[in-house]
Scaffold this motif. Structure first.
Motif, PDB file in Angstrom:
ATOM      1  N   VAL A  64     -47.279   1.667  81.174  1.00 46.03           N
ATOM      2  CA  VAL A  64     -46.039   1.132  81.743  1.00 46.03           C
ATOM      3  C   VAL A  64     -45.231   0.370  80.701  1.00 46.03           C
ATOM      4  O   VAL A  64     -44.029   0.164  80.874  1.00 46.03           O
ATOM      5  CB  VAL A  64     -46.305   0.228  82.963  1.00 46.03           C
ATOM      6  N   ARG A  65     -45.879  -0.037  79.615  1.00 48.27           N
ATOM      7  CA  ARG A  65     -45.174  -0.755  78.557  1.00 48.27           C
ATOM      8  C   ARG A  65     -45.919  -0.545  77.261  1.00 48.27           C
ATOM      9  O   ARG A  65     -47.148  -0.584  77.217  1.00 48.27           O
ATOM     10  CB  ARG A  65     -45.123  -2.247  78.882  1.00 48.27           C
ATOM     11  N   SER A  66     -45.179  -0.305  76.199  1.00 52.84           N
ATOM     12  CA  SER A  66     -45.775  -0.238  74.871  1.00 52.84           C
ATOM     13  C   SER A  66     -44.844  -0.956  73.898  1.00 52.84           C
ATOM     14  O   SER A  66     -43.630  -0.867  74.023  1.00 52.84           O
ATOM     15  CB  SER A  66     -46.011   1.209  74.442  1.00 52.84           C
ATOM     16  N   PHE A  67     -45.440  -1.703  72.993  1.00 50.55           N
ATOM     17  CA  PHE A  67     -44.672  -2.435  71.997  1.00 50.55           C
ATOM     18  C   PHE A  67     -45.577  -2.754  70.821  1.00 50.55           C
ATOM     19  O   PHE A  67     -46.801  -2.615  70.904  1.00 50.55           O
ATOM     20  CB  PHE A  67     -44.057  -3.717  72.586  1.00 50.55           C
ATOM     21  N   SER A  68     -44.976  -3.146  69.718  1.00 49.06           N
ATOM     22  CA  SER A  68     -45.754  -3.550  68.549  1.00 49.06           C
ATOM     23  C   SER A  68     -45.055  -4.722  67.883  1.00 49.06           C
ATOM     24  O   SER A  68     -43.866  -4.960  68.091  1.00 49.06           O
ATOM     25  CB  SER A  68     -45.919  -2.387  67.571  1.00 49.06           C
ATOM     26  N   THR A  69     -45.817  -5.444  67.111  1.00 44.32           N
ATOM     27  CA  THR A  69     -45.263  -6.585  66.383  1.00 44.32           C
ATOM     28  C   THR A  69     -46.020  -6.759  65.081  1.00 44.32           C
ATOM     29  O   THR A  69     -47.216  -6.478  65.002  1.00 44.32           O
ATOM     30  CB  THR A  69     -45.336  -7.874  67.239  1.00 44.32           C
ATOM     31  N   ASN A  70     -45.296  -7.189  64.066  1.00 48.26           N
ATOM     32  CA  ASN A  70     -45.920  -7.487  62.781  1.00 48.26           C
ATOM     33  C   ASN A  70     -46.581  -8.851  62.862  1.00 48.26           C
ATOM     34  O   ASN A  70     -46.044  -9.772  63.491  1.00 48.26           O
ATOM     35  CB  ASN A  70     -44.880  -7.468  61.661  1.00 48.26           C
ATOM     36  N   VAL A  71     -47.733  -8.968  62.238  1.00 47.04           N
ATOM     37  CA  VAL A  71     -48.454 -10.238  62.221  1.00 47.04           C
ATOM     38  C   VAL A  71     -48.894 -10.546  60.800  1.00 47.04           C
ATOM     39  O   VAL A  71     -49.125  -9.648  59.992  1.00 47.04           O
ATOM     40  CB  VAL A  71     -49.686 -10.216  63.160  1.00 47.04           C
ATOM     41  N   SER A  72     -48.996 -11.828  60.512  1.00 49.16           N
ATOM     42  CA  SER A  72     -49.542 -12.290  59.245  1.00 49.16           C
ATOM     43  C   SER A  72     -51.014 -12.605  59.454  1.00 49.16           C
ATOM     44  O   SER A  72     -51.466 -12.764  60.586  1.00 49.16           O
ATOM     45  CB  SER A  72     -48.805 -13.553  58.782  1.00 49.16           C
ATOM     46  N   ALA A  73     -51.730 -12.738  58.357  1.00 48.96           N
ATOM     47  CA  ALA A  73     -53.142 -13.115  58.457  1.00 48.96           C
ATOM     48  C   ALA A  73     -53.251 -14.471  59.138  1.00 48.96           C
ATOM     49  O   ALA A  73     -52.427 -15.350  58.927  1.00 48.96           O
ATOM     50  CB  ALA A  73     -53.764 -13.162  57.067  1.00 48.96           C
ATOM     51  N   GLY A  74     -54.230 -14.621  60.000  1.00 51.33           N
ATOM     52  CA  GLY A  74     -54.444 -15.867  60.723  1.00 51.33           C
ATOM     53  C   GLY A  74     -54.213 -15.687  62.213  1.00 51.33           C
ATOM     54  O   GLY A  74     -54.151 -14.567  62.728  1.00 51.33           O
ATOM     55  N   ALA A  75     -54.052 -16.804  62.899  1.00 52.69           N
ATOM     56  CA  ALA A  75     -53.879 -16.781  64.354  1.00 52.69           C
ATOM     57  C   ALA A  75     -52.462 -16.337  64.718  1.00 52.69           C
ATOM     58  O   ALA A  75     -51.507 -16.638  64.017  1.00 52.69           O
ATOM     59  CB  ALA A  75     -54.155 -18.160  64.931  1.00 52.69           C
ATOM     60  N   PHE A  76     -52.353 -15.602  65.814  1.00 53.69           N
ATOM     61  CA  PHE A  76     -51.052 -15.190  66.324  1.00 53.69           C
ATOM     62  C   PHE A  76     -51.117 -15.059  67.832  1.00 53.69           C
ATOM     63  O   PHE A  76     -52.187 -15.038  68.434  1.00 53.69           O
ATOM     64  CB  PHE A  76     -50.585 -13.872  65.687  1.00 53.69           C
ATOM     65  N   SER A  77     -49.945 -14.988  68.443  1.00 52.07           N
ATOM     66  CA  SER A  77     -49.829 -14.841  69.887  1.00 52.07           C
ATOM     67  C   SER A  77     -48.730 -13.833  70.170  1.00 52.07           C
ATOM     68  O   SER A  77     -47.638 -13.927  69.608  1.00 52.07           O
ATOM     69  CB  SER A  77     -49.489 -16.189  70.516  1.00 52.07           C
ATOM     70  N   ILE A  78     -49.016 -12.869  71.033  1.00 54.19           N
ATOM     71  CA  ILE A  78     -48.027 -11.862  71.424  1.00 54.19           C
ATOM     72  C   ILE A  78     -47.755 -12.040  72.915  1.00 54.19           C
ATOM     73  O   ILE A  78     -48.651 -11.849  73.733  1.00 54.19           O
ATOM     74  CB  ILE A  78     -48.554 -10.433  71.174  1.00 54.19           C
ATOM     75  N   PRO A  79     -46.529 -12.398  73.287  1.00 52.99           N
ATOM     76  CA  PRO A  79     -46.232 -12.559  74.711  1.00 52.99           C
ATOM     77  C   PRO A  79     -45.887 -11.226  75.374  1.00 52.99           C
ATOM     78  O   PRO A  79     -45.255 -10.366  74.769  1.00 52.99           O
ATOM     79  CB  PRO A  79     -45.024 -13.495  74.711  1.00 52.99           C
ATOM     80  N   TRP A  80     -46.313 -11.073  76.623  1.00 51.40           N
ATOM     81  CA  TRP A  80     -45.853  -9.961  77.454  1.00 51.40           C
ATOM     82  C   TRP A  80     -45.122 -10.585  78.631  1.00 51.40           C
ATOM     83  O   TRP A  80     -45.663 -11.446  79.331  1.00 51.40           O
ATOM     84  CB  TRP A  80     -47.007  -9.082  77.927  1.00 51.40           C
ATOM     85  N   ASN A  81     -43.896 -10.139  78.873  1.00 53.65           N
ATOM     86  CA  ASN A  81     -43.051 -10.731  79.908  1.00 53.65           C
ATOM     87  C   ASN A  81     -43.197 -10.072  81.273  1.00 53.65           C
ATOM     88  O   ASN A  81     -42.442 -10.384  82.189  1.00 53.65           O
ATOM     89  CB  ASN A  81     -41.587 -10.704  79.473  1.00 53.65           C
ATOM     90  N   GLY A  82     -44.131  -9.173  81.424  1.00 50.22           N
ATOM     91  CA  GLY A  82     -44.357  -8.535  82.721  1.00 50.22           C
ATOM     92  C   GLY A  82     -43.397  -7.399  83.028  1.00 50.22           C
ATOM     93  O   GLY A  82     -43.387  -6.888  84.144  1.00 50.22           O
ATOM     94  N   LYS A  83     -42.630  -6.992  82.032  1.00 52.46           N
ATOM     95  CA  LYS A  83     -41.685  -5.899  82.247  1.00 52.46           C
ATOM     96  C   LYS A  83     -42.234  -4.609  81.666  1.00 52.46           C
ATOM     97  O   LYS A  83     -42.959  -4.600  80.680  1.00 52.46           O
ATOM     98  CB  LYS A  83     -40.335  -6.222  81.625  1.00 52.46           C
ATOM     99  N   GLY A  84     -41.860  -3.494  82.298  1.00 52.70           N
ATOM    100  CA  GLY A  84     -42.246  -2.184  81.824  1.00 52.70           C
ATOM    101  C   GLY A  84     -41.247  -1.667  80.799  1.00 52.70           C
ATOM    102  O   GLY A  84     -40.270  -2.342  80.454  1.00 52.70           O
ATOM    103  N   ASN A  85     -41.471  -0.462  80.324  1.00 53.41           N
ATOM    104  CA  ASN A  85     -40.563   0.145  79.346  1.00 53.41           C
ATOM    105  C   ASN A  85     -39.144   0.325  79.895  1.00 53.41           C
ATOM    106  O   ASN A  85     -38.193   0.391  79.132  1.00 53.41           O
ATOM    107  CB  ASN A  85     -41.107   1.497  78.871  1.00 53.41           C
TER     108      ASN A  85
END
Length: 143
Positions: A64-85
């Motif tokens: 229902v949803r696909s996305f990607s994000t660039n991350v640096s080494a270490g801790a990260f957080s990716i939010p999902w807003n509950g919306k579909g594609n």
């Protein structure tokens, strides 16, 4: 790239990897726009820079949803807003979010799935009529 694991403690691997942080004890959110738990944070740690690809599947296994994000080494957080594609809030239900680490050379690691519930709880109640109770001494004014 290494594996994605939500329950393992962080450990370095020669090829790098991603480890999901301990999850919320109540893995749910309510994307109804009221400002409370409107997004769900997918938290993890990676030992090297790269990209995280996320795919959200409903109970039928449909993406229902696909996305990607660039991350640096270490801790990260990716939010999902509950919306579909399609940009609409997904129906209430349980969703599996599959995280796949991809390093800067395009090597894909082993995925990990995090289960989360989306519950679009009632945001507000509006009444179209003024509430009037003459029994308690109220006066109806301005009508």
């Amino acid at each position: 790239m290494g594996r994605v694991r939500k329950s393992d403690p962080f450990c370095e691997r020669r090829s790098g990897g991603v480890r999901a942080a301990p999850t919320d004890p109540l893995p749910w959110f309510s994307p109804n726009g009221d400002g409370s738990r409107d997004t769900y944070a997918l938290k993890a740690t990676t030992s090297q820079s790269g990209k995280i690809e996320a795919g959200v599947r409903n109970a039928d296994g449909d993406v229902v949803r696909s996305f990607s994000t660039n991350v640096s080494a270490g801790a990260f957080s990716i939010p999902w807003n509950g919306k579909g594609n399609d940009g609409a809030v997904v129906p209430d239900g349980t969703y599996d979010v599959r995280l796949v680490p991809v390093d800067t050379l395009g090597n894909r690691g082993t995925s990990e799935t995090i289960r989360v519930r989306s519950i679009a709880l009632l945001r507000a109640v509006k009444s179209s009529k003024t509430v009037f109770y003459p029994q308690d001494g109220d006066a109806l004014e301005g009508v």
